[in-house]
Design a protein around this motif. Structure first.
Motif, PDB file in Angstrom:
ATOM      1  N   CYS A  46       6.562  -1.776  -1.050  1.00 54.64           N
ATOM      2  CA  CYS A  46       8.027  -1.679  -1.181  1.00 54.64           C
ATOM      3  C   CYS A  46       8.621  -3.027  -1.601  1.00 54.64           C
ATOM      4  O   CYS A  46       9.455  -3.093  -2.497  1.00 54.64           O
ATOM      5  N   ARG A  47       8.152  -4.076  -0.963  1.00 57.57           N
ATOM      6  CA  ARG A  47       8.692  -5.407  -1.305  1.00 57.57           C
ATOM      7  C   ARG A  47       8.360  -5.753  -2.750  1.00 57.57           C
ATOM      8  O   ARG A  47       9.202  -6.277  -3.483  1.00 57.57           O
TER       9      ARG A  47
ATOM     10  N   ARG B 295      -0.368   3.189  12.435  1.00 60.92           N
ATOM     11  CA  ARG B 295       0.976   2.601  12.586  1.00 60.92           C
ATOM     12  C   ARG B 295       1.028   1.168  12.048  1.00 60.92           C
ATOM     13  O   ARG B 295       1.960   0.422  12.356  1.00 60.92           O
ATOM     14  N   ASP B 296       0.033   0.830  11.261  1.00 62.68           N
ATOM     15  CA  ASP B 296       0.020  -0.465  10.582  1.00 62.68           C
ATOM     16  C   ASP B 296       0.663  -0.252   9.207  1.00 62.68           C
ATOM     17  O   ASP B 296       0.016   0.230   8.265  1.00 62.68           O
ATOM     18  N   ASN B 297       1.931  -0.605   9.128  1.00 59.67           N
ATOM     19  CA  ASN B 297       2.721  -0.282   7.931  1.00 59.67           C
ATOM     20  C   ASN B 297       2.674  -1.371   6.863  1.00 59.67           C
ATOM     21  O   ASN B 297       3.474  -1.343   5.929  1.00 59.67           O
ATOM     22  N   ARG B 298       1.752  -2.312   6.982  1.00 58.70           N
ATOM     23  CA  ARG B 298       1.801  -3.477   6.087  1.00 58.70           C
ATOM     24  C   ARG B 298       1.582  -3.130   4.614  1.00 58.70           C
ATOM     25  O   ARG B 298       2.261  -3.673   3.748  1.00 58.70           O
ATOM     26  N   ALA B 299       0.637  -2.226   4.327  1.00 57.36           N
ATOM     27  CA  ALA B 299       0.372  -1.902   2.910  1.00 57.36           C
ATOM     28  C   ALA B 299       1.599  -1.238   2.288  1.00 57.36           C
ATOM     29  O   ALA B 299       1.999  -1.577   1.158  1.00 57.36           O
ATOM     30  N   MET B 300       2.210  -0.320   3.023  1.00 58.30           N
ATOM     31  CA  MET B 300       3.410   0.367   2.526  1.00 58.30           C
ATOM     32  C   MET B 300       4.559  -0.622   2.336  1.00 58.30           C
ATOM     33  O   MET B 300       5.255  -0.615   1.309  1.00 58.30           O
ATOM     34  N   MET B 301       4.753  -1.502   3.319  1.00 56.61           N
ATOM     35  CA  MET B 301       5.860  -2.468   3.221  1.00 56.61           C
ATOM     36  C   MET B 301       5.612  -3.474   2.091  1.00 56.61           C
ATOM     37  O   MET B 301       6.541  -3.848   1.373  1.00 56.61           O
TER      38      MET B 301
ATOM     39  N   ASN C 147      -9.619   3.219  -2.292  1.00 56.44           N
ATOM     40  CA  ASN C 147      -8.479   2.329  -2.441  1.00 56.44           C
ATOM     41  C   ASN C 147      -7.530   2.891  -3.495  1.00 56.44           C
ATOM     42  O   ASN C 147      -7.981   3.409  -4.528  1.00 56.44           O
ATOM     43  N   ALA C 148      -6.244   2.811  -3.220  1.00 56.40           N
ATOM     44  CA  ALA C 148      -5.230   3.279  -4.184  1.00 56.40           C
ATOM     45  C   ALA C 148      -3.983   2.442  -3.909  1.00 56.40           C
ATOM     46  O   ALA C 148      -3.086   2.857  -3.180  1.00 56.40           O
ATOM     47  N   GLY C 149      -3.982   1.268  -4.474  1.00 58.76           N
ATOM     48  CA  GLY C 149      -2.954   0.285  -4.133  1.00 58.76           C
ATOM     49  C   GLY C 149      -1.711   0.388  -4.991  1.00 58.76           C
ATOM     50  O   GLY C 149      -1.593   1.244  -5.879  1.00 58.76           O
ATOM     51  N   LYS C 150      -0.804  -0.537  -4.720  1.00 64.29           N
ATOM     52  CA  LYS C 150       0.522  -0.491  -5.345  1.00 64.29           C
ATOM     53  C   LYS C 150       0.470  -0.641  -6.863  1.00 64.29           C
ATOM     54  O   LYS C 150       1.280  -0.026  -7.565  1.00 64.29           O
ATOM     55  N   ASP C 151      -0.473  -1.422  -7.371  1.00 70.72           N
ATOM     56  CA  ASP C 151      -0.497  -1.621  -8.824  1.00 70.72           C
ATOM     57  C   ASP C 151      -0.783  -0.313  -9.556  1.00 70.72           C
ATOM     58  O   ASP C 151      -0.167   0.003 -10.568  1.00 70.72           O
ATOM     59  N   HIS C 152      -1.716   0.462  -8.998  1.00 72.23           N
ATOM     60  CA  HIS C 152      -1.992   1.790  -9.568  1.00 72.23           C
ATOM     61  C   HIS C 152      -0.761   2.682  -9.470  1.00 72.23           C
ATOM     62  O   HIS C 152      -0.434   3.421 -10.395  1.00 72.23           O
ATOM     63  N   LEU C 153      -0.102   2.628  -8.309  1.00 71.39           N
ATOM     64  CA  LEU C 153       1.073   3.490  -8.107  1.00 71.39           C
ATOM     65  C   LEU C 153       2.178   3.153  -9.110  1.00 71.39           C
ATOM     66  O   LEU C 153       2.776   4.052  -9.714  1.00 71.39           O
TER      67      LEU C 153
ATOM     68  N   VAL D  41       0.293   4.688  -0.575  1.00 69.58           N
ATOM     69  CA  VAL D  41      -0.699   3.696  -1.005  1.00 69.58           C
ATOM     70  C   VAL D  41      -1.818   3.687   0.032  1.00 69.58           C
ATOM     71  O   VAL D  41      -1.569   3.847   1.226  1.00 69.58           O
ATOM     72  N   PHE D  42      -3.038   3.512  -0.461  1.00 65.88           N
ATOM     73  CA  PHE D  42      -4.206   3.352   0.415  1.00 65.88           C
ATOM     74  C   PHE D  42      -4.725   1.940   0.187  1.00 65.88           C
ATOM     75  O   PHE D  42      -5.266   1.638  -0.878  1.00 65.88           O
ATOM     76  N   GLY D  43      -4.566   1.092   1.162  1.00 62.36           N
ATOM     77  CA  GLY D  43      -5.050  -0.288   1.037  1.00 62.36           C
ATOM     78  C   GLY D  43      -4.293  -1.025  -0.026  1.00 62.36           C
ATOM     79  O   GLY D  43      -3.062  -0.914  -0.092  1.00 62.36           O
ATOM     80  N   PRO D  44      -4.967  -1.794  -0.926  1.00 66.28           N
ATOM     81  CA  PRO D  44      -6.420  -1.790  -0.956  1.00 66.28           C
ATOM     82  C   PRO D  44      -7.026  -2.554   0.215  1.00 66.28           C
ATOM     83  O   PRO D  44      -6.508  -3.597   0.600  1.00 66.28           O
ATOM     84  N   SER D  45      -8.131  -2.005   0.753  1.00 63.56           N
ATOM     85  CA  SER D  45      -8.903  -2.744   1.740  1.00 63.56           C
ATOM     86  C   SER D  45      -9.834  -3.680   0.961  1.00 63.56           C
ATOM     87  O   SER D  45     -10.201  -3.333  -0.168  1.00 63.56           O
ATOM     88  N   PRO D  46     -10.218  -4.829   1.442  1.00 65.14           N
ATOM     89  CA  PRO D  46      -9.993  -5.292   2.813  1.00 65.14           C
ATOM     90  C   PRO D  46      -8.643  -5.974   3.053  1.00 65.14           C
ATOM     91  O   PRO D  46      -8.337  -6.283   4.191  1.00 65.14           O
ATOM     92  N   GLU D  47      -7.821  -6.173   2.016  1.00 69.70           N
ATOM     93  CA  GLU D  47      -6.542  -6.859   2.263  1.00 69.70           C
ATOM     94  C   GLU D  47      -5.714  -6.077   3.290  1.00 69.70           C
ATOM     95  O   GLU D  47      -5.132  -6.649   4.215  1.00 69.70           O
ATOM     96  N   PHE D  48      -5.676  -4.758   3.110  1.00 68.41           N
ATOM     97  CA  PHE D  48      -4.962  -3.900   4.046  1.00 68.41           C
ATOM     98  C   PHE D  48      -5.972  -2.901   4.622  1.00 68.41           C
ATOM     99  O   PHE D  48      -6.189  -1.833   4.045  1.00 68.41           O
ATOM    100  N   PRO D  49      -6.609  -3.246   5.739  1.00 67.89           N
ATOM    101  CA  PRO D  49      -7.675  -2.380   6.266  1.00 67.89           C
ATOM    102  C   PRO D  49      -7.134  -1.045   6.770  1.00 67.89           C
ATOM    103  O   PRO D  49      -5.978  -0.944   7.167  1.00 67.89           O
ATOM    104  N   PHE D  50      -7.979  -0.028   6.739  1.00 67.33           N
ATOM    105  CA  PHE D  50      -7.586   1.270   7.276  1.00 67.33           C
ATOM    106  C   PHE D  50      -7.644   1.219   8.808  1.00 67.33           C
ATOM    107  O   PHE D  50      -8.352   0.396   9.386  1.00 67.33           O
ATOM    108  N   ALA D  51      -6.872   2.105   9.437  1.00 71.85           N
ATOM    109  CA  ALA D  51      -6.708   2.031  10.897  1.00 71.85           C
ATOM    110  C   ALA D  51      -7.956   2.551  11.612  1.00 71.85           C
ATOM    111  O   ALA D  51      -8.565   3.528  11.159  1.00 71.85           O
ATOM    112  N   PRO D  52      -8.317   1.943  12.738  1.00 68.23           N
ATOM    113  CA  PRO D  52      -9.512   2.405  13.468  1.00 68.23           C
ATOM    114  C   PRO D  52      -9.403   3.873  13.879  1.00 68.23           C
ATOM    115  O   PRO D  52     -10.406   4.578  13.925  1.00 68.23           O
TER     116      PRO D  52
END
Ligand code: 0GY
Length: 293
Positions: A90-91, A81-87, A53-59, A34-45
């Motif tokens: 999963c949840r 290493r910001d795993n929030r979008a992936m987690m 953006n390619a979020g969980k709903d699309h997946l 999953v990519f983001g979606p940003s801005p909820e899940f920002p990409f890493a600096p």
């Protein structure tokens, strides 16, 4: 703030075909992101690319459209290493998704337990220089020693040219190892080339090493329908039917030549796993054993 995607970024296929190949009940898409979606899940600096953006709903919609039952969501390097979008994905999927995280030495044991509870069952060690800055092997080894206690495995991503140098390290890892995309063989060299034969030999010598027979669209020199990748994947499936995984690689980061139709990718599966028995191992038994037991 929304982060605009790279100007040459190719967005995932807007309307993949319904596959002609009917997936077995319970099939797992064992490599997707999953990519983001940003801005909820920002990409890493520190990211090397900025995707769409390619979020969980699309997946999840793609999962249902293609006929998969489950996903294994692999942390993409654009999230560092910001795993929030992936987690979060999963949840949201409940028991229908598992995750593979990227962690550094700073991760606490409590965070690892929280990841496990979200569905994470592995970490990814990435050696692809265009995707990440190098991590010393002793750092990876320290992480391996910690995650093994949770029963996790390690996904490794590297280029074919780096395999020889990596072998001693891979052979010293204390758990199951899953190699992304067959170690990225140069398919123009043919399956008899020493590089690919070395990869097969390493799998032969190490019963804890698995392979994803994924990403024909990435490995192909010819393009769709990726006939030039079939002999490679078919050989890995034939030799190691109990240690192979398959996934779409949706949303296909860093594809530059073209964007694959995910339905056509599913139609590629029977070419590399020609019998119902091989298909069941590849798509159901193997991923269920690794991620859901
Ligand atoms: C893949 C391949 C790639 C990218 C990533 O995490 C990532 O950024 O995995 C790639 O660019 O080859 O497996 O999705």
């Amino acid at each position: 703030m929304t982060q605009p995607m790279d100007p040459d970024w190719l967005v995932f296929h807007p309307a993949p075909k319904k596959p002609d190949f009917q997936l077995p009940p319970g099939a797992v898409d064992a490599h997707c992101h999953v990519f983001g979606p940003s801005p909820e899940f920002p990409f890493a600096p520190e990211r090397k690319y900025t995707p769409c953006n390619a979020g969980k709903d699309h997946l999840f919609a793609l999962r249902d459209h293609l006929g998969f039952a489950r996903n294994v969501i692999v942390q993409a390097t654009c999230h560092g290493r910001d795993n929030r979008a992936m987690m979060d994905a999963c949840r949201a999927a409940g028991d229908l998704a598992r995750g593979v995280a990227s962690v550094g030495t700073e991760v606490t044991d409590a965070e690892l337990v929280e990841m496990h509870e979200a569905g994470v069952r592995g970490v990814r060690f990435n050696f692809v220089k265009r995707l990440v800055d190098a991590t010393p092997k002793q750092v990876f080894m320290g992480i391996a020693e910690r995650i093994v206690k949770l029963g996790w495995h390690i996904v490794v991503y590297f280029e074919a040219a780096d395999l020889e140098e990596l072998v001693p390290f891979l052979e010293s890892l204390p758990t199951t190892i899953v190699v992304d995309h067959m170690g990225r063989p140069d398919v123009t060299k043919g399956t008899s080339h020493p590089d690919f034969q070395r990869f097969l030999q390493i799998m032969q010598d190490n019963s804890n090493i698995w392979s994803k027979v994924t990403c024909p669209e990435r490995l192909s020199a010819e393009g769709p329908p990726y006939a030039d990748v079939v002999p490679f994947a078919a050989e890995v499936v034939r030799h190691f039917p109990d240690r192979v995984l398959w996934g779409t690689d949706w949303p296909h980061p860093n594809m530059k030549s073209h964007m694959p139709d995910d339905g056509a990718l599913v139609d590629w599966i029977p070419l590399i796993a020609p019998t119902p028995e091989l298909q069941h191992k590849l798509l159901v038994e193997n991923p269920m054993r690794l991620y859901w037991t």
